[in-house]
Design an enzyme around this catalytic site. Structure first.
Site, mmCIF file in Angstrom:
data_model
loop_
_atom_site.group_PDB
_atom_site.id
_atom_site.type_symbol
_atom_site.label_atom_id
_atom_site.label_comp_id
_atom_site.label_asym_id
_atom_site.label_seq_id
_atom_site.Cartn_x
_atom_site.Cartn_y
_atom_site.Cartn_z
ATOM 1 C CE LYS A 1 -7.025 0.244 -1.758
ATOM 2 N NZ LYS A 1 -8.171 -0.538 -1.337
ATOM 3 C CG ASP B 1 -2.161 -0.589 1.143
ATOM 4 O OD1 ASP B 1 -2.571 -0.827 0.002
ATOM 5 O OD2 ASP B 1 -2.802 -0.828 2.186
#
Ligand code: SAH
Length: 427
Positions: free
Chosen positions: A220, A198
């Site tokens: 993200k 991530d």
């Protein structure tokens, strides 16, 4: 006998008869180790400690409650003698020697034909240490190696690919500081073939991965999804089915607004072995980095964690119930309006902690009424955790008029504002 003379080897005793002479604590420990290796264990001893009796009662070993006889050496491949009586041990080992059976003599290290190393198992790695005639030293070395393996600071990665399917671990990496990762997380990273990472979380550990470990970035940012969740799910399954040990390294905790449940379900649907490793959630730790406990006696007894996109209307809108907003920067003004409409007093303090634990962590504190304009003024950005409630008054970053000093009873030692403070935190 010099230590140089030994030839370390690993005996595969599964299904082979072995003999333990003696029924004391040492004998019991040895018998247990032999059982763990799958050996068929016979214990010969007139009397035995409870541990041996229990193993015998449950059928895991055979206990012959009598003195040792030479015929006992007819079947075993390997013998341990630990009677506590030197002459008996000497007799057993001499008779074993005649029959060319390897024997460990617990009462005479120097003359023993074989030695028992200090052993530890970490994952599927077994380490065995001999350190001359100093068993405590061997244990200390073994413990140090085992601890280093456990925390992932030694290369545990497989070099020979297992012929079986790979696995997925959904690993909570904490808010970004590698010191806030769990020992289990570190170990899984050290074993990983592929890391699916991530944008948030402990990014610096990615630089220390051994050569050959593949990192797939799926980070993200709010409102912008470079790799959609469906695609992340597919990557996890694809890499595992190709035989890889996959670590899905997630920021914070996998199950706190992290879609860990969906990734788990998708892996299971595709028959991929998956485990979940909890992490330190930013919802609690990032406020702590600004000196804010999410509950505090006299100020708040509970807290709610929600996203800024959520309908806040159903939460208790009271200064003594802490509200923690993740992904809440964009909708900050709307969230404050919702809480105000539910009755939250306008002077309730609110903190925004940006980039918790990073060197450039920033804390902005104002009131429920003033925070949105203050945030706009200073240009608050994601990632940030927003904390609403009276606990914010405990932060050393709070301006004087919003601040309270913790009301501690005299028996409680006064410590620094957060238990684990980010760089630059005032104390
Ligand atoms: N599963 C994560 C949360 C994922 S949602 C957890 O348990 O922490 C992503 C949000 O987490 C961000 O928008 C931000 O609100 C928060 N966040 C995560 N790490 C952060 C950090 N180091 N500093 C500030 N906020 C952080």
């Amino acid at each position: 006998m010099a230590l140089m003379d030994i030839y370390p080897t690993a005996l595969r005793l599964l299904g082979r008869p072995v003999l333990v002479v003696g029924g004391g604590k040492v004998a019991a420990r040895r018998a247990k180790g032999l059982l763990d290796a799958g050996a068929l264990v016979t214990v010969v001893a007139p009397d035995a400690v409870d541990a041996v009796r229990q193993l015998a009662d449950s059928g895991l070993l055979r206990w012959e409650p009598r003195e040792y006889r030479t015929q006992d050496l007819e079947t075993p491949w390997f013998v341990q003698t630990a009677t506590g009586v030197a002459v008996v041990d000497a007799k057993v080992s001499a008779e074993a020697e005649e029959r060319r059976i390897w024997c460990v003599n617990a009462s005479d290290h120097e003359n023993s034909a074989a030695w028992t190393p200090a052993v530890a198992s970490v994952a599927d790695v077994k380490i065995a240490v001999n350190a001359g005639a100093d068993p405590r030293r061997a244990m200390a070395v073994r413990d140090a190696v085992a601890a280093a393996l456990d925390e992932g600071s030694l290369p545990l990665r497989h070099h020979r690919r297992a012929s079986t399917k790979g696995t997925v671990a959904l690993v909570g990496g904490g808010p970004g500081d590698p010191g806030l990762m769990t020992v289990h997380a570190r170990r899984l990273l050290a074993e990983a073939d592929v890391v699916v990472a991530d944008r948030l979380g402990p990014r610096s550990v990615l630089d220390d991965l051994p050569e050959g470990v593949r990192v797939i970035e799926v980070g993200k940012t709010p409102g912008h999804h470079p790799v959609p969740q469906d695609e992340i799910n597919r990557i996890l399954v694809r890499e595992a089915l190709a035989g890889n040990r996959v670590v899905r390294l997630k920021g914070g905790d996998p199950y706190v607004l992290g879609r860990g449940g969906e990734e788990l379900a998708f892996c299971r649907e595709h028959d991929v072995d998956v485990q979940v490793v909890s992490g330190v959630t930013s919802a609690i730790s990032v406020p702590a980095a600004a000196g804010i406990p999410v509950t505090h006696r006299g100020l708040a007894t509970g807290f709610s964690v929600v996203t800024g996109h959520d309908e806040l209307g159903n939460l208790p809108a009271r200064p003594d119930h802490t509200v923690i907003l993740l992904m809440g920067v964009k909708s900050l003004a709307r969230s404050m309006a919702t809480l105000a409409a539910s009755g939250l007093p306008a002077d309730t303090p609110v903190a925004i902690v940006e980039r918790g634990y990073a060197a450039d962590q920033r804390v902005t504190i104002s009131t429920a009424e003033g925070i949105a304009s203050r945030a706009a003024e200073v240009g608050v950005e994601n990632p940030a955790v927003i904390v609403v409630g009276d606990v914010v008054r405990l932060s050393p970053y709070a301006p004087e008029h919003l601040r309270v000093t913790p009301n501690l009873s005299s028996t409680v030692p006064v410590s620094s504002p957060g238990s684990y403070l980010a760089p630059g935190t005032p104390r």
